[in-house]
Design a protein around this motif. Structure first.
Motif, PDB file in Angstrom:
ATOM      1  N   GLY A  77      28.401  26.030  -9.017  1.00 48.96           N
ATOM      2  CA  GLY A  77      29.381  25.692  -7.988  1.00 48.96           C
ATOM      3  C   GLY A  77      29.239  24.261  -7.487  1.00 48.96           C
ATOM      4  O   GLY A  77      29.879  23.865  -6.516  1.00 48.96           O
ATOM      5  N   GLY A  78      28.384  23.481  -8.186  1.00 49.55           N
ATOM      6  CA  GLY A  78      28.262  22.061  -7.864  1.00 49.55           C
ATOM      7  C   GLY A  78      27.275  21.779  -6.755  1.00 49.55           C
ATOM      8  O   GLY A  78      26.950  22.649  -5.954  1.00 49.55           O
ATOM      9  N   LYS A  79      26.736  20.559  -6.770  1.00 48.52           N
ATOM     10  CA  LYS A  79      25.854  20.128  -5.675  1.00 48.52           C
ATOM     11  C   LYS A  79      25.689  18.605  -5.678  1.00 48.52           C
ATOM     12  O   LYS A  79      25.967  17.949  -6.684  1.00 48.52           O
ATOM     13  CB  LYS A  79      24.499  20.842  -5.754  1.00 48.52           C
ATOM     14  N   VAL A  80      25.235  18.128  -4.540  1.00 50.28           N
ATOM     15  CA  VAL A  80      24.875  16.714  -4.438  1.00 50.28           C
ATOM     16  C   VAL A  80      23.523  16.617  -5.106  1.00 50.28           C
ATOM     17  O   VAL A  80      22.593  17.290  -4.705  1.00 50.28           O
ATOM     18  CB  VAL A  80      24.745  16.309  -2.957  1.00 50.28           C
ATOM     19  N   PHE A  81      23.392  15.837  -6.200  1.00 52.10           N
ATOM     20  CA  PHE A  81      22.080  15.822  -6.835  1.00 52.10           C
ATOM     21  C   PHE A  81      21.334  14.515  -6.651  1.00 52.10           C
ATOM     22  O   PHE A  81      20.156  14.438  -6.936  1.00 52.10           O
ATOM     23  CB  PHE A  81      22.148  16.274  -8.298  1.00 52.10           C
ATOM     24  N   ILE A  82      22.008  13.500  -6.147  1.00 51.29           N
ATOM     25  CA  ILE A  82      21.292  12.290  -5.718  1.00 51.29           C
ATOM     26  C   ILE A  82      21.906  11.851  -4.396  1.00 51.29           C
ATOM     27  O   ILE A  82      23.127  11.722  -4.289  1.00 51.29           O
ATOM     28  CB  ILE A  82      21.390  11.147  -6.751  1.00 51.29           C
ATOM     29  N   ASP A  83      21.050  11.700  -3.393  1.00 51.78           N
ATOM     30  CA  ASP A  83      21.524  11.217  -2.103  1.00 51.78           C
ATOM     31  C   ASP A  83      20.456  10.260  -1.605  1.00 51.78           C
ATOM     32  O   ASP A  83      19.441  10.660  -1.049  1.00 51.78           O
ATOM     33  CB  ASP A  83      21.710  12.393  -1.131  1.00 51.78           C
ATOM     34  N   LYS A  97      36.543  27.796 -10.725  1.00 50.83           N
ATOM     35  CA  LYS A  97      37.906  27.522 -10.268  1.00 50.83           C
ATOM     36  C   LYS A  97      38.108  27.906  -8.812  1.00 50.83           C
ATOM     37  O   LYS A  97      39.232  28.126  -8.357  1.00 50.83           O
ATOM     38  CB  LYS A  97      38.907  28.205 -11.203  1.00 50.83           C
ATOM     39  N   GLY A  98      37.004  27.998  -8.062  1.00 48.04           N
ATOM     40  CA  GLY A  98      37.104  28.256  -6.629  1.00 48.04           C
ATOM     41  C   GLY A  98      37.534  26.997  -5.893  1.00 48.04           C
ATOM     42  O   GLY A  98      37.799  25.954  -6.505  1.00 48.04           O
ATOM     43  N   LYS A  99      37.567  27.084  -4.555  1.00 48.13           N
ATOM     44  CA  LYS A  99      37.958  25.925  -3.733  1.00 48.13           C
ATOM     45  C   LYS A  99      37.001  24.765  -3.982  1.00 48.13           C
ATOM     46  O   LYS A  99      35.789  24.947  -3.983  1.00 48.13           O
ATOM     47  CB  LYS A  99      37.897  26.318  -2.254  1.00 48.13           C
ATOM     48  N   GLY A 100      37.540  23.575  -4.221  1.00 49.94           N
ATOM     49  CA  GLY A 100      36.687  22.414  -4.487  1.00 49.94           C
ATOM     50  C   GLY A 100      36.265  22.327  -5.942  1.00 49.94           C
ATOM     51  O   GLY A 100      35.497  21.449  -6.321  1.00 49.94           O
ATOM     52  N   GLY A 101      36.745  23.268  -6.775  1.00 50.09           N
ATOM     53  CA  GLY A 101      36.334  23.292  -8.175  1.00 50.09           C
ATOM     54  C   GLY A 101      37.388  22.732  -9.117  1.00 50.09           C
ATOM     55  O   GLY A 101      38.223  21.903  -8.723  1.00 50.09           O
ATOM     56  N   ASP A 156      33.588  28.962  -3.860  1.00 45.38           N
ATOM     57  CA  ASP A 156      34.288  28.018  -2.978  1.00 45.38           C
ATOM     58  C   ASP A 156      33.270  27.045  -2.421  1.00 45.38           C
ATOM     59  O   ASP A 156      32.433  27.425  -1.598  1.00 45.38           O
ATOM     60  CB  ASP A 156      34.954  28.769  -1.810  1.00 45.38           C
ATOM     61  N   ARG A 157      33.287  25.828  -2.898  1.00 43.63           N
ATOM     62  CA  ARG A 157      32.362  24.820  -2.369  1.00 43.63           C
ATOM     63  C   ARG A 157      33.009  23.454  -2.505  1.00 43.63           C
ATOM     64  O   ARG A 157      33.228  22.966  -3.612  1.00 43.63           O
ATOM     65  CB  ARG A 157      31.026  24.856  -3.110  1.00 43.63           C
ATOM     66  N   GLU A 158      33.367  22.876  -1.360  1.00 44.55           N
ATOM     67  CA  GLU A 158      33.978  21.545  -1.392  1.00 44.55           C
ATOM     68  C   GLU A 158      32.885  20.518  -1.142  1.00 44.55           C
ATOM     69  O   GLU A 158      32.136  20.629  -0.181  1.00 44.55           O
ATOM     70  CB  GLU A 158      35.098  21.475  -0.367  1.00 44.55           C
ATOM     71  N   LEU A 159      32.797  19.577  -2.052  1.00 44.05           N
ATOM     72  CA  LEU A 159      31.719  18.598  -1.987  1.00 44.05           C
ATOM     73  C   LEU A 159      32.283  17.219  -1.690  1.00 44.05           C
ATOM     74  O   LEU A 159      33.451  16.944  -1.951  1.00 44.05           O
ATOM     75  CB  LEU A 159      30.978  18.593  -3.330  1.00 44.05           C
ATOM     76  N   PRO A 160      31.425  16.322  -1.142  1.00 41.40           N
ATOM     77  CA  PRO A 160      31.917  14.963  -0.869  1.00 41.40           C
ATOM     78  C   PRO A 160      32.199  14.194  -2.163  1.00 41.40           C
ATOM     79  O   PRO A 160      31.827  14.623  -3.247  1.00 41.40           O
ATOM     80  CB  PRO A 160      30.772  14.326  -0.095  1.00 41.40           C
ATOM     81  N   GLN A 161      32.867  13.059  -2.028  1.00 41.24           N
ATOM     82  CA  GLN A 161      33.145  12.171  -3.165  1.00 41.24           C
ATOM     83  C   GLN A 161      31.881  11.365  -3.499  1.00 41.24           C
ATOM     84  O   GLN A 161      31.031  11.174  -2.644  1.00 41.24           O
ATOM     85  CB  GLN A 161      34.237  11.168  -2.768  1.00 41.24           C
ATOM     86  N   HIS A 162      31.820  10.858  -4.733  1.00 38.37           N
ATOM     87  CA  HIS A 162      30.721   9.951  -5.093  1.00 38.37           C
ATOM     88  C   HIS A 162      30.794   8.713  -4.227  1.00 38.37           C
ATOM     89  O   HIS A 162      31.865   8.287  -3.836  1.00 38.37           O
ATOM     90  CB  HIS A 162      30.910   9.371  -6.501  1.00 38.37           C
ATOM     91  N   ASN A 163      29.643   8.120  -4.020  1.00 43.73           N
ATOM     92  CA  ASN A 163      29.622   6.828  -3.354  1.00 43.73           C
ATOM     93  C   ASN A 163      28.474   6.050  -3.978  1.00 43.73           C
ATOM     94  O   ASN A 163      27.316   6.374  -3.765  1.00 43.73           O
ATOM     95  CB  ASN A 163      29.404   7.047  -1.850  1.00 43.73           C
ATOM     96  N   LEU A 164      28.805   5.068  -4.796  1.00 45.62           N
ATOM     97  CA  LEU A 164      27.760   4.347  -5.511  1.00 45.62           C
ATOM     98  C   LEU A 164      27.104   3.307  -4.632  1.00 45.62           C
ATOM     99  O   LEU A 164      27.771   2.474  -4.042  1.00 45.62           O
ATOM    100  CB  LEU A 164      28.359   3.627  -6.720  1.00 45.62           C
ATOM    101  N   GLY A 165      25.771   3.351  -4.572  1.00 44.54           N
ATOM    102  CA  GLY A 165      25.034   2.370  -3.783  1.00 44.54           C
ATOM    103  C   GLY A 165      24.829   1.089  -4.581  1.00 44.54           C
ATOM    104  O   GLY A 165      25.023   1.068  -5.798  1.00 44.54           O
ATOM    105  N   PRO A 166      24.415   0.004  -3.884  1.00 44.59           N
ATOM    106  CA  PRO A 166      24.244  -1.287  -4.562  1.00 44.59           C
ATOM    107  C   PRO A 166      23.217  -1.235  -5.695  1.00 44.59           C
ATOM    108  O   PRO A 166      23.431  -1.830  -6.750  1.00 44.59           O
ATOM    109  CB  PRO A 166      23.799  -2.226  -3.442  1.00 44.59           C
ATOM    110  N   VAL A 167      22.123  -0.501  -5.496  1.00 43.19           N
ATOM    111  CA  VAL A 167      21.076  -0.482  -6.532  1.00 43.19           C
ATOM    112  C   VAL A 167      21.600   0.211  -7.793  1.00 43.19           C
ATOM    113  O   VAL A 167      21.329  -0.218  -8.919  1.00 43.19           O
ATOM    114  CB  VAL A 167      19.785   0.186  -6.000  1.00 43.19           C
TER     115      VAL A 167
END
Ligand code: HEC
Ligand code: HEC
Length: 292
Positions: A77-83, A97-101, A156-167
């Protein structure tokens, strides 16, 4: 005199800041253009019987042995794997195919685009999704994965968008981070039909694709895969596994404890993935590694 020195230091600093700014602007636009490139590919057509229970069982096992659930979560169902403030926020998509999928009409062809080509429906590359490894799967294994993934229960799992850091952008620009796997793929290659599951060097080599991202193609390891990770061990015949028996090799890859007494962290060396490998798979891998 002091004033003069301070002035010189100030000017030098200002020049350095401007240079860093120019460098980062270049890095930013160059990575943006790579992320927005549209790939034109002709996806190979794969077909299967969605009720074939053997195929679904194979697919379910491959989800673990190929590491999909390490990034996409146990339920896919997806996850944030680098933060990380420097690397950014990287999110592995909800594959149900649930919400956010995935969209309701996500098709087998869309799965082939993701796994074999590392791109989305719109032709743009998927970030950090190791398709450069999955593109080398056999047609049989890729079909099993797609068959299994096509019938996942909705999460059903809505996740945030990617956000690439400078490094992450700088490492990508320097070629140190495989952010755009689509760039490393031969998009015209057809999948090998099948690789026979037996204790052979050939099968071990096929399985070792799952180790390449970290242990490198020659399996001799080297620099950490990302800042904050340990140096990657040499697992070819010249490293520790070259001195181990098959039993010790299997024990290590199932418990994370090496014969030398080292404890491997599953977040650094994914033995939670290799734990699911069969005796045949681990013996084939050991045979191949010892041949290097
Ligand atoms: C190293 C982490 C990682 C592993 C391992 C991984 N993925 Fe992904 N995957 C990602 C990320 C990150 C994305 C999102 C990419 C993006 O949105 O740009 C993604 C996206 C996808 C998508 C694209 C969905 C879409 O938006 O069209 C599919 C399909 C997918 N993964 C399937 C798989 C399967 C099946 C496996 C195992 C064979 C797998 N992934 C293994 C990180 C991973
Ligand atoms: C995500 C990166 C990653 C992947 C993928 C990976 N490894 Fe590793 N592996 C490491 C790191 C990092 C170390 C060293 C850990 C340490 O020193 O604590 C390691 C250590 C090992 C060791 C212990 C070596 C020693 O000298 O004690 C073995 C054996 C091993 N890996 C086998 C494999 C095999 C086989 C695969 C593929 C099926 C694989 N690894 C995939 C990162 C990875």
């Amino acid at each position: 005199m002091l004033k003069k020195v301070l002035k010189v230091i100030g000017v030098v600093l200002a020049v350095l800041i401007v240079i860093a700014g120019i460098f980062y602007t270049k890095v930013y636009f160059s990575t943006e253009s790579r992320l927005n490139k549209v790939y034109a590919v002709t996806p190979q057509q794969l077909t299967f019987d969605p009720n074939d229970s053997t195929l679904l069982a194979t697919g379910e096992r491959l989800i673990t042995t190929k590491g999909c659930n390490d990034c996409h979560g146990g339920d896919l169902g997806g996850k944030v794997f680098i933060d990380d403030p420097a690397l950014g926020l990287l999110v592995a998509k909800n594959l149900t195919k649930g919400k956010g999928g995935l969209p309701q009409d996500h098709s087998t062809t869309d799965w082939v685009l993701a796994l074999k080509h590392g791109i989305r429906r719109d032709g743009k590359p998927l970030l950090f999704m190791p398709a450069h490894e999955y593109t080398l799967l056999s047609e049989q294994d890729m079909t099993a994965i797609i068959a299994y993934c096509s019938q996942l229960p909705n999460v059903d799992r809505e996740l945030p968008q990617h956000n690439l850091g400078p490094v992450a952008r700088i490492l990508t620009d320097l070629g140190k981070l495989p952010l755009v796997p689509a760039e490393m793929i031969d998009h015209n290659r057809t999948l090998v039909k099948e690789v026979k599951a037996e204790v052979s060097v050939e099968y071990g080599k096929y399985l070792s694709i799952a180790c390449q991202g970290c242990h490198r193609e020659n399996m001799k390891g080297g620099e950490p895969v990302a800042p904050g990770f340990p140096v990657v061990a040499d697992i070819s015949s010249t490293g520790h596994p070259g001195k181990w028996t098959d039993d010790q090799f299997m024990e290590t890859l199932r418990t994370g404890k090496t014969p030398e007494g080292k404890v491997l962290k599953p977040t650094e060396m994914p033995w939670t993935m290799t734990k699911a490998y069969s005796d045949t798979e681990l013996k084939a891998l050991h045979l191949y590694l010892n041949s290097l």
